[in-house]
Motif scaffolding. Structure first.
Motif, PDB file in Angstrom:
ATOM      1  N   UNK A   1      39.123 -53.713  -4.478  1.00 31.74           N
ATOM      2  CA  UNK A   1      37.936 -53.347  -4.702  1.00 31.74           C
ATOM      3  C   UNK A   1      37.584 -52.709  -6.095  1.00 31.74           C
TER       4      UNK A   1
ATOM      5  N   UNK B   1      34.608 -50.692  -8.262  1.00 31.40           N
ATOM      6  CA  UNK B   1      33.651 -49.857  -8.044  1.00 31.40           C
ATOM      7  C   UNK B   1      32.939 -49.585  -9.312  1.00 31.40           C
TER       8      UNK B   1
ATOM      9  N   UNK C   1      33.453 -58.808   3.813  1.00 31.16           N
ATOM     10  CA  UNK C   1      34.590 -58.554   4.395  1.00 31.16           C
ATOM     11  C   UNK C   1      34.679 -58.421   5.834  1.00 31.16           C
ATOM     12  N   UNK C   2      33.527 -58.213   6.588  1.00 32.23           N
ATOM     13  CA  UNK C   2      33.507 -58.326   7.982  1.00 32.23           C
ATOM     14  C   UNK C   2      34.071 -59.675   8.551  1.00 32.23           C
TER      15      UNK C   2
ATOM     16  N   UNK D   1      30.126 -52.345  -5.315  1.00 34.79           N
ATOM     17  CA  UNK D   1      31.342 -52.700  -5.310  1.00 34.79           C
ATOM     18  C   UNK D   1      31.613 -54.161  -5.111  1.00 34.79           C
TER      19      UNK D   1
ATOM     20  N   UNK E   1      34.476 -56.995  -4.236  1.00 34.00           N
ATOM     21  CA  UNK E   1      36.070 -57.066  -3.717  1.00 34.00           C
ATOM     22  C   UNK E   1      36.809 -58.149  -4.376  1.00 34.00           C
TER      23      UNK E   1
ATOM     24  N   UNK F   1      36.162 -52.184   5.794  1.00 34.70           N
ATOM     25  CA  UNK F   1      35.033 -51.634   6.291  1.00 34.70           C
ATOM     26  C   UNK F   1      34.101 -51.323   5.120  1.00 34.70           C
ATOM     27  N   UNK F   2      32.922 -51.424   5.124  1.00 34.93           N
ATOM     28  CA  UNK F   2      31.850 -51.460   4.284  1.00 34.93           C
ATOM     29  C   UNK F   2      31.621 -49.920   3.799  1.00 34.93           C
TER      30      UNK F   2
ATOM     31  N   UNK G   1      33.928 -48.079   3.082  1.00 31.70           N
ATOM     32  CA  UNK G   1      35.333 -47.649   2.340  1.00 31.70           C
ATOM     33  C   UNK G   1      34.810 -47.507   0.762  1.00 31.70           C
ATOM     34  N   UNK G   2      34.023 -48.492   0.215  1.00 29.98           N
ATOM     35  CA  UNK G   2      33.759 -48.361  -1.170  1.00 29.98           C
ATOM     36  C   UNK G   2      32.977 -47.173  -1.555  1.00 29.98           C
TER      37      UNK G   2
END
Lengths: 113, 273
Positions: free
Chosen positions: A11, A13, A52-53, A77, A79, B6-7, B9-10
């Motif tokens: 990620x 940020x 991501x899911x 963010x 990824x 997991x969302x 997380x960021x």
């Protein structure tokens, strides 16, 4: 994934309000996009994780060693996805005209779930 | 088997990891190598005064502030640019830049004051105010206080009339005698110099009202005893001197707020599979 073949999710940020590449800059090609590069291993494929899911990745078609990122939004963010062949430590560098340059080094090894 | 991030997380990593993006440097207030300029923002400063201030900052903080002329104006004045960054956190060109200029329009002279105020504010609050310290460490600031130095000079040293230049000053043959800029529109007797009487006479001709106002003391409800008068110079939305400090402070913080919100990037925890 296999011997010396690793899938990396990394990620990036942005904890400030202005995106690292604005929509205006993207649409009008005002300056180059952000670039992510990997040193220390061979990159087989790269892209941006758009969900991501569901594990959905927008793969970059050409030049996997240099991932072009359309910016990280304000308070957001992105990824990064890399499919990497190699072992040991790698360094990922992220170069943004507006956001500056950052780098991180980590080991290619199985992480705890 | 696949693994997804997991969302949340960021977001959880935002505060803690963002701070790791910058190299750790000691942050103490800057000590000037020699006395730094102490500008007072209850009055406007002309081209010469601001040029001297810029040289003063460059001499007082030689490692942090660099001064260069990026060209000459039409009348031969230097167009100064000041670069400010923390040399310990990297070279100026390696960091994101923020460009601040003022006084593009000749008669909006307070823009130059705001630019100088911002430079002064950053230098004198580094190591004291957390946000200022972070900005100077992370970014490179470019200041160009006088985009239009000739216009600024004329605004201060010539009467303000309807013909006062708002754009870049270029030689014009305004009276069609084959000579450019040998006299102004309101130089009525053609001797090359405009007196206040000529300026007022010209303003009367154009029914604009007189620009030369007698100085007088006024009892202001908020600011107390103030003096009002002189050349009106009110064409360019310039505040009175006694209001300048508030305006430049407000303008400065507006710019710094944008600088603060330039993207600050950091990496989260990688997931390797």
């Amino acid at each position: 994934m296999d011997r010396d073949l690793w899938r990396v999710h990394l990620p990036v940020l942005n904890d400030r309000g202005i995106p690292s590449v604005t929509a205006c800059a993207r649409e009008n090609k005002i300056h180059r996009m952000d670039l992510a590069t990997v040193a220390g291993a061979k990159v087989i494929a790269c892209g941006i994780v758009n969900d991501p899911w569901l594990d959905q990745v927008d793969l970059q078609e050409h030049r996997p060693q240099r991932l072009e990122v359309g910016g990280v939004g304000g308070y957001d963010t992105e990824i990064l996805f890399f499919l990497i062949e190699g072992k040991g430590e790698i360094t990922v560098s992220y170069d943004s005209l507006k956001g500056g340059k950052i780098a991180t080094t980590f080991k290619l090894e199985e992480m705890a779930p | 088997m696949t693994r997804t991030l997991p969302r949340s997380f960021s977001l959880a990593c935002l505060v803690s990891l963002a701070l790791l993006a910058l190299p750790a440097v000691a942050t103490a207030p800057l000590k000037p190598a020699k006395a730094a300029p102490e500008p007072v923002f209850n009055r406007l400063h002309d081209y010469q005064e601001i040029s001297e201030m810029l040289h003063g900052y460059a001499a007082a903080f030689p490692e942090w502030v660099s001064l260069e002329s990026i060209g000459k104006s039409g009348e031969g004045r230097d167009i100064w640019v000041v670069t400010l960054t923390n040399p310990k956190t990297g070279d100026a060109l390696s960091k994101p830049g923020i460009y601040i200029d003022g006084n593009t329009h000749a008669n909006e002279v307070q823009g130059g004051e705001s630019t100088i105020y911002t430079l002064d504010f950053l230098l004198k609050n580094y190591g004291t105010l957390e946000r200022v310290t972070e900005l100077v460490d992370r970014l490179t600031f470019y200041f160009l206080p006088m985009v239009n130095p000739d216009g600024r000079h004329r605004w201060f040293h010539q009467p303000a009339t309807a013909n006062f230049p708002r754009t870049v000053v270029v030689p014009i043959d305004d009276d069609r005698d084959g000579l450019a800029d040998e006299d102004g529109y309101d130089n009525l007797d053609g001797d090359g110099e405009t007196t206040p009487e000529e300026s007022n006479a010209f303003d009367d001709l154009l029914t604009l009202g007189r620009q030369q106002v007698e100085w007088k003391e006024v009892d202001h409800p908020q600011y107390g005893k103030i003096e009002v008068g002189g050349n009106r110079h009110d064409v360019g939305r310039v505040p009175e001197g006694w209001m300048l400090n508030e305006e430049v402070h407000r303008n400065s913080l507006f710019v710094l707020h944008h600088a603060y919100h330039l993207p600050r990037l950091s990496f989260g925890e990688p997931v390797v599979r």
